[in-house]
Scaffold this motif. Sequence first.
Motif, PDB file in Angstrom:
ATOM      1  N   LEU A 156     -55.366  18.986  40.141  1.00 26.00           N
ATOM      2  CA  LEU A 156     -54.885  20.308  39.728  1.00 26.00           C
ATOM      3  C   LEU A 156     -53.689  20.669  40.591  1.00 26.00           C
ATOM      4  N   GLU A 157     -52.576  19.981  40.331  1.00 25.12           N
ATOM      5  CA  GLU A 157     -51.351  20.184  41.087  1.00 25.12           C
ATOM      6  C   GLU A 157     -50.188  20.365  40.127  1.00 25.12           C
ATOM      7  N   PRO A 158     -49.128  21.055  40.567  1.00 20.33           N
ATOM      8  CA  PRO A 158     -47.958  21.254  39.696  1.00 20.33           C
ATOM      9  C   PRO A 158     -47.413  19.934  39.151  1.00 20.33           C
ATOM     10  N   GLY A 159     -47.082  19.968  37.872  1.00 21.17           N
ATOM     11  CA  GLY A 159     -46.510  18.803  37.220  1.00 21.17           C
ATOM     12  C   GLY A 159     -47.489  17.992  36.416  1.00 21.17           C
ATOM     13  N   TYR A 160     -48.788  18.154  36.671  1.00 19.10           N
ATOM     14  CA  TYR A 160     -49.800  17.408  35.921  1.00 19.10           C
ATOM     15  C   TYR A 160     -50.185  18.168  34.652  1.00 19.10           C
ATOM     16  N   LEU A 161     -50.626  17.414  33.646  1.00 17.60           N
ATOM     17  CA  LEU A 161     -51.022  18.023  32.381  1.00 17.60           C
ATOM     18  C   LEU A 161     -52.426  18.606  32.472  1.00 17.60           C
ATOM     19  N   PHE A 162     -52.665  19.617  31.609  1.00 16.31           N
ATOM     20  CA  PHE A 162     -53.950  20.311  31.603  1.00 16.31           C
ATOM     21  C   PHE A 162     -54.264  20.714  30.167  1.00 16.31           C
ATOM     22  N   ASP A 163     -55.514  20.560  29.761  1.00 18.42           N
ATOM     23  CA  ASP A 163     -55.916  20.992  28.418  1.00 18.42           C
ATOM     24  C   ASP A 163     -57.420  21.242  28.420  1.00 18.42           C
ATOM     25  N   ALA A 164     -57.809  22.492  28.225  1.00 23.58           N
ATOM     26  CA  ALA A 164     -59.227  22.835  28.248  1.00 23.58           C
ATOM     27  C   ALA A 164     -59.487  24.046  27.369  1.00 23.58           C
ATOM     28  N   VAL A 165     -60.721  24.134  26.880  1.00 21.44           N
ATOM     29  CA  VAL A 165     -61.178  25.238  26.031  1.00 21.44           C
ATOM     30  C   VAL A 165     -62.188  26.057  26.817  1.00 21.44           C
ATOM     31  N   GLY A 166     -62.215  27.346  26.554  1.00 20.97           N
ATOM     32  CA  GLY A 166     -63.182  28.193  27.230  1.00 20.97           C
ATOM     33  C   GLY A 166     -63.261  29.567  26.591  1.00 20.97           C
ATOM     34  N   VAL A 167     -63.603  30.552  27.402  1.00 17.01           N
ATOM     35  CA  VAL A 167     -63.823  31.924  26.943  1.00 17.01           C
ATOM     36  C   VAL A 167     -62.734  32.827  27.515  1.00 17.01           C
ATOM     37  N   ARG A 168     -62.120  33.624  26.648  1.00 12.66           N
ATOM     38  CA  ARG A 168     -61.105  34.573  27.107  1.00 12.66           C
ATOM     39  C   ARG A 168     -61.767  35.758  27.796  1.00 12.66           C
ATOM     40  N   GLU A 169     -61.285  36.057  28.994  1.00  9.09           N
ATOM     41  CA  GLU A 169     -61.784  37.212  29.744  1.00  9.09           C
ATOM     42  C   GLU A 169     -60.637  37.853  30.496  1.00  9.09           C
ATOM     43  N   ARG A 170     -60.316  39.091  30.138  1.00 12.49           N
ATOM     44  CA  ARG A 170     -59.319  39.893  30.839  1.00 12.49           C
ATOM     45  C   ARG A 170     -58.009  39.125  31.067  1.00 12.49           C
ATOM     46  N   GLY A 171     -57.476  38.544  30.014  1.00 14.98           N
ATOM     47  CA  GLY A 171     -56.171  37.916  30.087  1.00 14.98           C
ATOM     48  C   GLY A 171     -56.151  36.501  30.625  1.00 14.98           C
ATOM     49  N   THR A 172     -57.306  35.961  30.988  1.00 15.84           N
ATOM     50  CA  THR A 172     -57.394  34.583  31.441  1.00 15.84           C
ATOM     51  C   THR A 172     -58.375  33.828  30.547  1.00 15.84           C
ATOM     52  N   VAL A 173     -58.393  32.514  30.672  1.00 19.13           N
ATOM     53  CA  VAL A 173     -59.364  31.695  29.954  1.00 19.13           C
ATOM     54  C   VAL A 173     -60.273  31.029  30.980  1.00 19.13           C
ATOM     55  N   HIS A 174     -61.569  31.353  30.922  1.00 15.97           N
ATOM     56  CA  HIS A 174     -62.555  30.721  31.803  1.00 15.97           C
ATOM     57  C   HIS A 174     -62.982  29.418  31.128  1.00 15.97           C
ATOM     58  N   THR A 175     -62.428  28.324  31.610  1.00 20.58           N
ATOM     59  CA  THR A 175     -62.571  27.040  30.941  1.00 20.58           C
ATOM     60  C   THR A 175     -63.957  26.448  31.162  1.00 20.58           C
ATOM     61  N   THR A 176     -64.484  25.865  30.099  1.00 23.51           N
ATOM     62  CA  THR A 176     -65.797  25.224  30.181  1.00 23.51           C
ATOM     63  C   THR A 176     -65.783  23.792  29.662  1.00 23.51           C
ATOM     64  N   VAL A 177     -64.807  23.443  28.812  1.00 22.22           N
ATOM     65  CA  VAL A 177     -64.779  22.121  28.198  1.00 22.22           C
ATOM     66  C   VAL A 177     -63.390  21.512  28.351  1.00 22.22           C
ATOM     67  N   PRO A 178     -63.243  20.399  29.105  1.00 20.55           N
ATOM     68  CA  PRO A 178     -61.952  19.705  29.125  1.00 20.55           C
ATOM     69  C   PRO A 178     -61.754  18.959  27.818  1.00 20.55           C
ATOM     70  N   VAL A 179     -60.609  19.168  27.180  1.00 23.48           N
ATOM     71  CA  VAL A 179     -60.381  18.556  25.870  1.00 23.48           C
ATOM     72  C   VAL A 179     -59.988  17.096  26.001  1.00 23.48           C
ATOM     73  N   THR A 180     -59.310  16.761  27.077  1.00 25.07           N
ATOM     74  CA  THR A 180     -58.782  15.406  27.211  1.00 25.07           C
ATOM     75  C   THR A 180     -58.948  14.931  28.644  1.00 25.07           C
ATOM     76  N   THR A 181     -58.644  13.664  28.883  1.00 25.79           N
ATOM     77  CA  THR A 181     -58.589  13.119  30.229  1.00 25.79           C
ATOM     78  C   THR A 181     -57.154  13.183  30.722  1.00 25.79           C
ATOM     79  N   GLN A 182     -56.975  13.793  31.866  1.00 25.38           N
ATOM     80  CA  GLN A 182     -55.646  14.002  32.427  1.00 25.38           C
ATOM     81  C   GLN A 182     -54.965  12.665  32.731  1.00 25.38           C
ATOM     82  N   PRO A 183     -53.697  12.487  32.336  1.00 24.78           N
ATOM     83  CA  PRO A 183     -52.977  11.277  32.716  1.00 24.78           C
ATOM     84  C   PRO A 183     -52.903  11.137  34.238  1.00 24.78           C
ATOM     85  N   PRO A 184     -52.788   9.904  34.757  1.00 28.58           N
ATOM     86  CA  PRO A 184     -52.858   9.694  36.206  1.00 28.58           C
ATOM     87  C   PRO A 184     -51.591  10.028  36.964  1.00 28.58           C
ATOM     88  N   ARG A 185     -50.535  10.482  36.290  1.00 26.74           N
ATOM     89  CA  ARG A 185     -49.292  10.809  36.973  1.00 26.74           C
ATOM     90  C   ARG A 185     -48.702  12.090  36.357  1.00 26.74           C
TER      91      ARG A 185
END
Length: 317
Positions: A144-173
Amino acid sequence: MSVDVQERRRFTAALLGEDAAPPPSGPAPQVVRGVAVHITAHMLTVATLDGEERFLFERTTSFWRGRDVGPEDVRVGDDVLVRCGGTGRWVVDRLWAQLGRVTGTIVSADEDAVVVDPGHGRPRAVAVIPYRSSGRMAVRHPVLEPGYLFDAVGVRERGTVHTTVPVTTQPPRPAARMPRRPPARRVPSAQSGIVTWYDPAFGRAAHTDPRAHACGAAYPALDPGSDCGPACDRSEPCLPLPLLSLGATVAVRNDDTGVSGVYPVLNCASAAARFCDRCREASGDASGRLAELTLPAFTALGGRPEVGCFAATMEAG
């Protein structure tokens, strides 16, 4: 669909023929989105663009609010997406509450939250990773560092998304260091890959905002000279996709359900071009993102928003 997109489709059809711009599919009557105003163990009342509508639950009705829950966990005021069973419109097969998704490139990270850039034309999003889902998220998104990809589903709460399910596997670079893809020598008329979803209303005012009900697609290979715009940040897509303009149509078939539809291109999906992933619960081995359907269109084709994707075949008009 905006007036501009409608005019573009008419112009394309007049210039190149109806086959180049087939009329798009209308909203599916079995899929309804709105705000829950009353709920019991057996019935739901939803405020929609057309007023209040009532739906019935059966023993087989399933509910999702970050995880599989019961009707008692759906709250008044929740943004709900309903898919009815069979050919009717009144008996709920599946209900999702407060759906949210964060897709793109990490901009910053602070303890249990990351800020993600979803690509030009969309506001930055904040994904919170609750402790109870941190183990699952760490397996699929270890950096979880700048420049890496992110994709997850979750529940919207007060303008943020509380993620519970990662949709994909993050690339290694980081995304900027992904190998350059060679230019395609040939673009097939029908392309296999995966289709994901996005919410053009960003979870806001589902009962009053027409964007929450739009049936369309965001496309990762918009024409850079016009529709992608001066702030275009798209990269070369993982798949050899043809360049399209806003207003063009794409025919999409869910390869798992066999259900298909024709949808206009409404937005850019520049972040989708950076993913060369597979859909973990789909049949076959198709990889690469063809498009992002709006949430109602994705659900109408039999997609499960909590999974985030399905294997698809797409043909561009």
